[in-house]
Motif scaffolding. Sequence first.
Motif, PDB file in Angstrom:
ATOM      1  N   ASN A  73       0.825  -1.210   0.000  1.00 33.81           N
ATOM      2  CA  ASN A  73       0.000   0.000   0.000  1.00 33.81           C
ATOM      3  C   ASN A  73       0.858   1.258   0.000  1.00 33.81           C
ATOM      4  O   ASN A  73       0.494   2.270  -0.607  1.00 33.81           O
ATOM      5  CB  ASN A  73      -0.933   0.010   1.204  1.00 33.81           C
ATOM      6  N   ARG A  74       1.989   1.221   0.701  1.00 33.51           N
ATOM      7  CA  ARG A  74       2.862   2.401   0.733  1.00 33.51           C
ATOM      8  C   ARG A  74       3.608   2.582  -0.587  1.00 33.51           C
ATOM      9  O   ARG A  74       3.840   3.704  -1.018  1.00 33.51           O
ATOM     10  CB  ARG A  74       3.849   2.296   1.900  1.00 33.51           C
ATOM     11  N   ARG A  75       3.987   1.480  -1.216  1.00 36.94           N
ATOM     12  CA  ARG A  75       4.660   1.577  -2.517  1.00 36.94           C
ATOM     13  C   ARG A  75       3.691   2.041  -3.606  1.00 36.94           C
ATOM     14  O   ARG A  75       4.034   2.847  -4.456  1.00 36.94           O
ATOM     15  CB  ARG A  75       5.226   0.221  -2.910  1.00 36.94           C
ATOM     16  N   GLY A  76       2.489   1.476  -3.598  1.00 36.19           N
ATOM     17  CA  GLY A  76       1.506   1.804  -4.618  1.00 36.19           C
ATOM     18  C   GLY A  76       1.829   1.161  -5.957  1.00 36.19           C
ATOM     19  O   GLY A  76       2.799   0.417  -6.099  1.00 36.19           O
ATOM     20  N   VAL A  77       1.011   1.460  -6.938  1.00 40.72           N
ATOM     21  CA  VAL A  77       1.218   0.972  -8.305  1.00 40.72           C
ATOM     22  C   VAL A  77       1.201   2.173  -9.256  1.00 40.72           C
ATOM     23  O   VAL A  77       0.503   3.159  -9.016  1.00 40.72           O
ATOM     24  CB  VAL A  77       0.128  -0.041  -8.728  1.00 40.72           C
ATOM     25  N   HIS A  78       1.985   2.060 -10.319  1.00 42.26           N
ATOM     26  CA  HIS A  78       2.091   3.166 -11.266  1.00 42.26           C
ATOM     27  C   HIS A  78       0.817   3.284 -12.108  1.00 42.26           C
ATOM     28  O   HIS A  78       0.237   2.278 -12.515  1.00 42.26           O
ATOM     29  CB  HIS A  78       3.284   2.963 -12.192  1.00 42.26           C
ATOM     30  N   VAL A  79       0.397   4.520 -12.354  1.00 40.12           N
ATOM     31  CA  VAL A  79      -0.764   4.800 -13.202  1.00 40.12           C
ATOM     32  C   VAL A  79      -0.315   5.689 -14.365  1.00 40.12           C
ATOM     33  O   VAL A  79       0.348   6.710 -14.157  1.00 40.12           O
ATOM     34  CB  VAL A  79      -1.878   5.518 -12.402  1.00 40.12           C
ATOM     35  N   ASP A  80      -0.661   5.277 -15.566  1.00 38.46           N
ATOM     36  CA  ASP A  80      -0.373   6.077 -16.764  1.00 38.46           C
ATOM     37  C   ASP A  80      -1.457   7.154 -16.874  1.00 38.46           C
ATOM     38  O   ASP A  80      -2.508   6.940 -17.483  1.00 38.46           O
ATOM     39  CB  ASP A  80      -0.370   5.173 -17.995  1.00 38.46           C
ATOM     40  N   ALA A 130       0.821  12.713  -6.792  1.00 37.00           N
ATOM     41  CA  ALA A 130       1.580  13.546  -7.736  1.00 37.00           C
ATOM     42  C   ALA A 130       2.701  12.770  -8.411  1.00 37.00           C
ATOM     43  O   ALA A 130       3.150  13.145  -9.498  1.00 37.00           O
ATOM     44  CB  ALA A 130       2.145  14.764  -7.015  1.00 37.00           C
ATOM     45  N   ASP A 131       3.175  11.682  -7.784  1.00 40.06           N
ATOM     46  CA  ASP A 131       4.237  10.876  -8.386  1.00 40.06           C
ATOM     47  C   ASP A 131       3.685   9.775  -9.290  1.00 40.06           C
ATOM     48  O   ASP A 131       4.382   8.824  -9.631  1.00 40.06           O
ATOM     49  CB  ASP A 131       5.141  10.273  -7.310  1.00 40.06           C
ATOM     50  N   SER A 132       2.411   9.892  -9.660  1.00 45.90           N
ATOM     51  CA  SER A 132       1.738   8.948 -10.574  1.00 45.90           C
ATOM     52  C   SER A 132       1.609   7.549  -9.991  1.00 45.90           C
ATOM     53  O   SER A 132       1.604   6.559 -10.732  1.00 45.90           O
ATOM     54  CB  SER A 132       2.459   8.887 -11.937  1.00 45.90           C
ATOM     55  N   ARG A 133       1.507   7.456  -8.674  1.00 48.43           N
ATOM     56  CA  ARG A 133       1.316   6.148  -8.049  1.00 48.43           C
ATOM     57  C   ARG A 133       0.007   6.158  -7.258  1.00 48.43           C
ATOM     58  O   ARG A 133      -0.340   7.133  -6.596  1.00 48.43           O
ATOM     59  CB  ARG A 133       2.491   5.776  -7.141  1.00 48.43           C
ATOM     60  N   LEU A 134      -0.692   5.039  -7.362  1.00 49.44           N
ATOM     61  CA  LEU A 134      -1.982   4.850  -6.698  1.00 49.44           C
ATOM     62  C   LEU A 134      -1.738   3.985  -5.461  1.00 49.44           C
ATOM     63  O   LEU A 134      -1.265   2.849  -5.586  1.00 49.44           O
ATOM     64  CB  LEU A 134      -2.951   4.176  -7.648  1.00 49.44           C
ATOM     65  N   ARG A 135      -2.052   4.520  -4.288  1.00 47.19           N
ATOM     66  CA  ARG A 135      -1.720   3.842  -3.039  1.00 47.19           C
ATOM     67  C   ARG A 135      -2.974   3.417  -2.257  1.00 47.19           C
ATOM     68  O   ARG A 135      -4.075   3.862  -2.547  1.00 47.19           O
ATOM     69  CB  ARG A 135      -0.847   4.734  -2.167  1.00 47.19           C
ATOM     70  N   ASP A 136      -2.728   2.583  -1.231  1.00 51.89           N
ATOM     71  CA  ASP A 136      -3.801   2.104  -0.338  1.00 51.89           C
ATOM     72  C   ASP A 136      -4.886   1.388  -1.117  1.00 51.89           C
ATOM     73  O   ASP A 136      -6.080   1.654  -0.956  1.00 51.89           O
ATOM     74  CB  ASP A 136      -4.379   3.276   0.472  1.00 51.89           C
ATOM     75  N   ASN A 137      -4.460   0.460  -1.965  1.00 51.55           N
ATOM     76  CA  ASN A 137      -5.417  -0.309  -2.775  1.00 51.55           C
ATOM     77  C   ASN A 137      -5.866  -1.589  -2.096  1.00 51.55           C
ATOM     78  O   ASN A 137      -6.828  -2.215  -2.534  1.00 51.55           O
ATOM     79  CB  ASN A 137      -4.767  -0.658  -4.120  1.00 51.55           C
TER      80      ASN A 137
END
Length: 261
Positions: free
Chosen positions: A143-150, A248-255
């Motif tokens: 969750n802290r790392r998140g995943v990249h979103v285009d 802002a870093d294009s990552r989606l977190r807490d999924n």
Amino acid sequence: PEIVDHISNGRTVVAHNFAFEQVISNEILEKRYGWPHPRPEQGECTAAEAAAMALPRALEQAAAAAGLRTGKDLEGRRLMLKMCRPRRIEDDGTIVWWDDIDLQLRLAAYCETDVEVERQLHKRIQRLRPTERRVFQLDNLMNRRGVHVDMDLVLAAQKMAVRIQNRLHGEICDATRGEVTKTTQVAKLLDWVHRRGVQTENLDKYAIPLILADPMTPNDVRLALELRLEAAKSSTSKFKAFVDRTSADSRLRDNLMYHGA
């Protein structure tokens, strides 16, 4: 000082929804006030422990299920949510908050009650087993790392969805001869369908396929309902969710939610 010493020496920090405490600690207490922040392995989460025991995750519901004498201060919670939002925004952009001293004192009392409920709950429920604790910590890490979103793709898809939605509005307007001008006008569409001789109580996702399967359904009604189905697809609402939730870093977190859907 005793709290700073406790955290700095790697001792356990208990919280109900530890991930929230981590964010507040890392982003506010540490950056603004120089506090140490608890490492993930220091955390013990009563919300996760309650969920692992098949108890409700929410503090007030978990407390009730565990038979605690002290319950969550629901009036205080309403005040907390109120104080999270601006009272008003002046013409020059100045934000005015709900921060009168009596409200601050009432909020502090709410926080104290929450802590006491959490303490009681922590004593009542079981700790996570080592294997479960590793899963919980892995969820926390992911969750802290998140995943990249285009985001370029998301914004382009969002624009395309709007164009298609507008086209569908035009087509349903043509199909109903101007009586329904948007696919979202369900009440108008239902009234028009009735006047075309089709009897149905509603136009939900269960009713429309039945009407379409009926060979007696007029062609214009069939077309209008097909357009309604096409426009009502929920998949396009995910574009807005991507925009709202991506950092802002294009990552989606807490999924991920431990022991939750």
